[in-house]
Design a protein around this motif. Structure first.
Motif, mmCIF file in Angstrom:
data_model
loop_
_atom_site.group_PDB
_atom_site.id
_atom_site.type_symbol
_atom_site.label_atom_id
_atom_site.label_comp_id
_atom_site.label_asym_id
_atom_site.label_seq_id
_atom_site.Cartn_x
_atom_site.Cartn_y
_atom_site.Cartn_z
ATOM 1 N N TYR A 4 -0.705 7.864 11.909
ATOM 2 C CA TYR A 4 -1.673 7.629 10.834
ATOM 3 C C TYR A 4 -1.105 6.587 9.877
ATOM 4 N N TRP A 5 -1.990 5.731 9.345
ATOM 5 C CA TRP A 5 -1.552 4.731 8.388
ATOM 6 C C TRP A 5 -2.733 4.289 7.533
ATOM 7 N N CYS A 6 -2.429 3.519 6.457
ATOM 8 C CA CYS A 6 -3.459 2.896 5.624
ATOM 9 C C CYS A 6 -3.577 1.431 6.025
ATOM 10 N N GLU A 7 -4.811 0.911 5.978
ATOM 11 C CA GLU A 7 -5.034 -0.481 6.386
ATOM 12 C C GLU A 7 -6.046 -1.144 5.456
ATOM 13 N N SER A 8 -5.756 -2.392 5.111
ATOM 14 C CA SER A 8 -6.669 -3.155 4.259
ATOM 15 C C SER A 8 -7.720 -3.857 5.111
ATOM 16 N N GLY A 9 -8.706 -4.434 4.431
ATOM 17 C CA GLY A 9 -9.753 -5.141 5.154
ATOM 18 C C GLY A 9 -9.243 -6.365 5.887
ATOM 19 N N THR A 41 -4.427 16.102 4.306
ATOM 20 C CA THR A 41 -5.015 15.035 3.495
ATOM 21 C C THR A 41 -4.114 13.807 3.545
ATOM 22 N N VAL A 42 -4.683 12.682 3.934
ATOM 23 C CA VAL A 42 -3.968 11.404 3.965
ATOM 24 C C VAL A 42 -4.598 10.517 2.899
ATOM 25 N N SER A 43 -3.759 9.990 1.969
ATOM 26 C CA SER A 43 -4.273 9.216 0.835
ATOM 27 C C SER A 43 -3.768 7.784 0.868
ATOM 28 N N CYS A 44 -4.642 6.863 0.443
ATOM 29 C CA CYS A 44 -4.300 5.438 0.381
ATOM 30 C C CYS A 44 -4.643 4.888 -0.997
ATOM 31 N N GLY A 65 -6.340 -6.431 7.416
ATOM 32 C CA GLY A 65 -5.457 -6.023 8.508
ATOM 33 C C GLY A 65 -4.040 -5.688 8.110
ATOM 34 N N GLU A 66 -3.699 -5.747 6.815
ATOM 35 C CA GLU A 66 -2.368 -5.325 6.383
ATOM 36 C C GLU A 66 -2.239 -3.817 6.546
ATOM 37 N N ARG A 67 -1.028 -3.366 6.839
ATOM 38 C CA ARG A 67 -0.812 -1.936 7.080
ATOM 39 C C ARG A 67 0.317 -1.382 6.229
ATOM 40 N N SER A 68 0.161 -0.132 5.874
ATOM 41 C CA SER A 68 1.235 0.594 5.194
ATOM 42 C C SER A 68 2.239 1.069 6.235
ATOM 43 N N SER A 69 3.229 1.827 5.785
ATOM 44 C CA SER A 69 4.084 2.530 6.721
ATOM 45 C C SER A 69 3.235 3.567 7.461
ATOM 46 N N THR A 70 3.732 4.078 8.561
ATOM 47 C CA THR A 70 2.994 5.047 9.368
ATOM 48 C C THR A 70 3.659 6.412 9.322
ATOM 49 N N VAL A 71 2.880 7.441 9.642
ATOM 50 C CA VAL A 71 3.431 8.785 9.794
ATOM 51 C C VAL A 71 3.016 9.325 11.156
ATOM 52 N N ASN A 72 3.921 10.074 11.758
ATOM 53 C CA ASN A 72 3.639 10.731 13.031
ATOM 54 C C ASN A 72 3.299 12.186 12.745
ATOM 55 N N ALA A 124 0.826 -1.203 0.000
ATOM 56 C CA ALA A 124 0.000 0.000 0.000
ATOM 57 C C ALA A 124 0.858 1.251 0.000
ATOM 58 N N SER A 125 0.366 2.265 -0.696
ATOM 59 C CA SER A 125 1.040 3.563 -0.713
ATOM 60 C C SER A 125 0.336 4.506 0.246
ATOM 61 N N LEU A 126 1.126 5.244 1.001
ATOM 62 C CA LEU A 126 0.594 6.245 1.919
ATOM 63 C C LEU A 126 1.157 7.593 1.495
ATOM 64 N N HIS A 127 0.284 8.571 1.325
ATOM 65 C CA HIS A 127 0.714 9.915 0.920
ATOM 66 C C HIS A 127 0.118 10.943 1.864
ATOM 67 N N ILE A 128 0.891 11.989 2.143
ATOM 68 C CA ILE A 128 0.468 13.059 3.037
ATOM 69 C C ILE A 128 0.566 14.398 2.310
#
Length: 206
Positions: free
Chosen positions: A86-91, A40-43, A93-100, A22-26
């Motif tokens: 903040y992070w992106c998560e799939s249904g 804006t946080v995008s997944c 339970g997989e997770r992207s990298s996180t941002v503080n 997953a891609s995480l964008h801020i």
């Protein structure tokens, strides 16, 4: 330097997981924002934005905070209660990298990359002011020690290396000091080092 609430949150994240595809964008790309700014946080499609803050356990965008559409979670008029991870998560339970994300109610923030930066890339750290002063000069600190004074309020590292990792802040002689933000540097793609990892909340309360 004085510990902010964000660092107490970081103490509550203990076990690592490998990030998925997953891609995480801020936007804006900064780990610090002023109170009342928007973020804006995008997944990727099919993933949702989640967060963990001092005020709540893990919650999903669109429930009690943020406005959700297909790809984005838009948080308008941020408050200090929005400080957290903040992070992106799939249904599944997989997770992207996180941002503080730090929301500051003062006059000075340090605009620095929210996500890890790749070794060898150029990085600019911008001391941003709520009201533009006549003198932009700022002192930049790393791990609590003064490293540079810049008359423009912007410090550029032409090619970051592992030695540049650490906690950064800036200070204006009249307006005061920003909170600290950690800059993480990853090895160039193709190395054997894991490019990005995520942290799982322990579920403990303060």
């Amino acid at each position: 330097m004085e510990l902010t609430p964000l660092y107490w949150i970081l103490l509550m994240f203990s076990s690592g997981l490998t990030a998925g595809d997953a891609s995480l964008h801020i936007s804006p790309d900064s780990s610090q924002v002023f109170e009342y700014d928007s973020l804006t946080v995008s997944c990727d499609v099919g993933w949702v934005v989640k967060r963990f803050t001092l005020k709540e356990e893990t919650t999903e965008c669109g429930n009690t905070w943020g406005k959700r559409n297909i790809l984005d979670c838009i948080i308008s008029s941020l408050r200090t209660r929005d400080i957290g991870q903040y992070w992106c998560e799939s249904g599944s339970g997989e997770r992207s990298s996180t941002v503080n994300i730090t929301v500051h109610d003062g006059c000075v923030i340090l605009e620095s990359p929210a996500l890890p930066v790749t070794e060898g890339h150029s990085v600019s750290l911008n001391c941003r002011y709520k009201k533009t002063p006549s003198n932009l000069t700022a002192d930049f600190y790393k791990d609590g020690s003064l490293i540079r004074n810049e008359s423009t309020g912007v410090m550029t590292i032409p090619a970051v290396s592992q030695s540049d990792e650490g906690l950064y802040s800036c200070r204006h002689p009249e307006l005061g000091e920003s909170p600290e933000s950690r800059m993480t540097v990853t090895e160039s793609p193709g190395s054997d080092t894991l490019y990005s990892t995520v942290q799982r909340p322990s579920g403990q309360r303060m």
